[in-house]
Design a protein around this motif. Structure first.
Motif, short mmCIF file in Angstrom:
data_model
loop_
_atom_site.label_atom_id
_atom_site.label_comp_id
_atom_site.label_asym_id
_atom_site.label_seq_id
_atom_site.Cartn_x
_atom_site.Cartn_y
_atom_site.Cartn_z
N LYS A 149 29.42 22.35 -18.23
CA LYS A 149 29.20 23.33 -17.17
C LYS A 149 29.88 24.64 -17.57
O LYS A 149 31.01 24.62 -18.07
CB LYS A 149 29.76 22.83 -15.83
N LEU A 158 25.02 28.71 -21.10
CA LEU A 158 24.67 27.35 -21.53
C LEU A 158 23.50 27.36 -22.49
O LEU A 158 23.39 26.48 -23.36
CB LEU A 158 24.36 26.49 -20.31
N GLU A 159 22.63 28.35 -22.37
CA GLU A 159 21.53 28.47 -23.33
C GLU A 159 22.07 28.68 -24.73
O GLU A 159 21.57 28.12 -25.71
CB GLU A 159 20.61 29.63 -22.93
N GLU A 162 23.51 25.40 -26.03
CA GLU A 162 22.41 24.54 -26.45
C GLU A 162 21.86 24.98 -27.81
O GLU A 162 21.65 24.16 -28.71
CB GLU A 162 21.30 24.56 -25.40
N VAL A 179 18.00 16.80 -24.66
CA VAL A 179 18.74 17.80 -23.89
C VAL A 179 18.09 18.00 -22.54
O VAL A 179 16.86 18.07 -22.43
CB VAL A 179 18.78 19.15 -24.64
N ARG A 181 18.70 20.81 -19.49
CA ARG A 181 19.43 21.98 -18.99
C ARG A 181 18.73 22.51 -17.76
O ARG A 181 17.54 22.80 -17.79
CB ARG A 181 19.52 23.07 -20.07
N ASN A 182 19.48 22.63 -16.68
CA ASN A 182 18.95 23.15 -15.42
C ASN A 182 20.10 23.78 -14.65
O ASN A 182 21.07 23.11 -14.31
CB ASN A 182 18.30 22.04 -14.60
N ASN A 185 24.08 23.21 -15.52
CA ASN A 185 24.29 21.89 -16.09
C ASN A 185 23.54 21.78 -17.41
O ASN A 185 22.33 22.00 -17.47
CB ASN A 185 23.76 20.79 -15.15
N LEU A 186 24.28 21.47 -18.45
CA LEU A 186 23.69 21.15 -19.75
C LEU A 186 24.10 19.73 -20.08
O LEU A 186 25.29 19.44 -20.25
CB LEU A 186 24.18 22.12 -20.82
#
Length: 250
Positions: A149, A158-159, A162, A179, A181-182, A185-186
């Motif tokens: 987070k 978070l992008e 990732e 993966v 991711r939303n 949250n990753l």
């Protein structure tokens, strides 16, 4: 013919205050461990839940752990799918031990990869000065997935995690992982951990118990699409990740 709705919880049946489109007529739906309010329902969500509960049995299908699920106050009476499908509760609230045994073996085999990736993410964070850390999520004595987070709640951060730390590892060494991711949250999950597999398992149990049934799937995230696709009908809340990728895109 009995009808069952497999429904995601967070951002589907309720959401945090920040994600509420309107602040009118909100009611608490879930709580943090310290007792403060975590998430709320809108009047429309409560109306939908009442409508669904009258005609079908609602089965939570969520990434929440057992402890986090127990802090949801909506009221459910049937099976429950937790931890992205890693834990299934029976209608009496006990853990389905047959399913748990299968998942424990699969997740134990996947643990070294999760640990390796967590170390890689934390090393990347130390190198770049990023403030977030990888956390291994365990429940009912079983390790399931890694979650990161962003400490500043900036989704674009978070992008970068990732893209720079996670995807290269998956491409080189972690092809048995995926993966999700939303928002803030990753999560990195073993491919063997899948809501869809748990929903298939519960659906077969329901067919043995009730004969012919009709199933509905409801969720907000692209990771929910897999279990929703196995149901007879799919329901997508608007203004969600999955809505943007499907009906809103059209």
């Amino acid at each position: 013919m009995k009808k069952f709705l497999f429904a995601d919880l967070d951002d589907t049946l309720f959401q945090t205050l920040e994600k509420c489109a309107t602040r009118d007529a909100l009611e608490p739906a879930a709580y943090y461990s310290n007792g403060s309010i975590c998430s709320y329902t809108t009047a429309a969500q409560r109306a939908f839940f009442a409508f669904a509960s009258e005609g079908m049995t609602v089965i939570p299908t969520t990434a929440r752990s057992l402890d986090a699920f127990r802090r949801v106050e909506l009221g459910f009476t049937s099976y429950v799918v937790l931890n992205f499908g890693g834990v299934i509760l029976q209608p009496d609230g006990t853990i389905d031990r047959d399913w748990q045994g299968q998942m424990h073996a699969l997740m134990t085999a996947a643990l070294p990869g999760l640990q390796q990736l967590a170390s890689r993410i934390d090393a990347w964070a130390d190198k770049t000065g990023y403030g977030g850390r990888a956390r291994l999520v365990e429940d009912a004595g079983t390790p399931f997935f890694i979650v990161i987070k962003d400490p500043d709640k900036v989704a674009l951060n978070l992008e970068r995690v990732e893209r720079e730390a996670v995807l290269p590892w998956i491409a080189d060494e972690g092809r048995d992982y995926c993966v999700h991711r939303n928002g803030n949250n990753l999560a990195i999950l073993p491919r063997a951990l899948d809501k869809a597999e748990a929903v298939r398992y519960v659906t077969e149990r329901l067919r043995r118990e009730h004969g012919d049934i009709v199933t509905f799937g409801m969720g907000d995230s692209r990771s929910d699409a897999r279990f929703m696709a196995d149901c007879d009908y799919a329901i997508i809340p608007r203004r969600t990740q999955l809505a943007k990728l499907t009906v809103e895109a059209l």
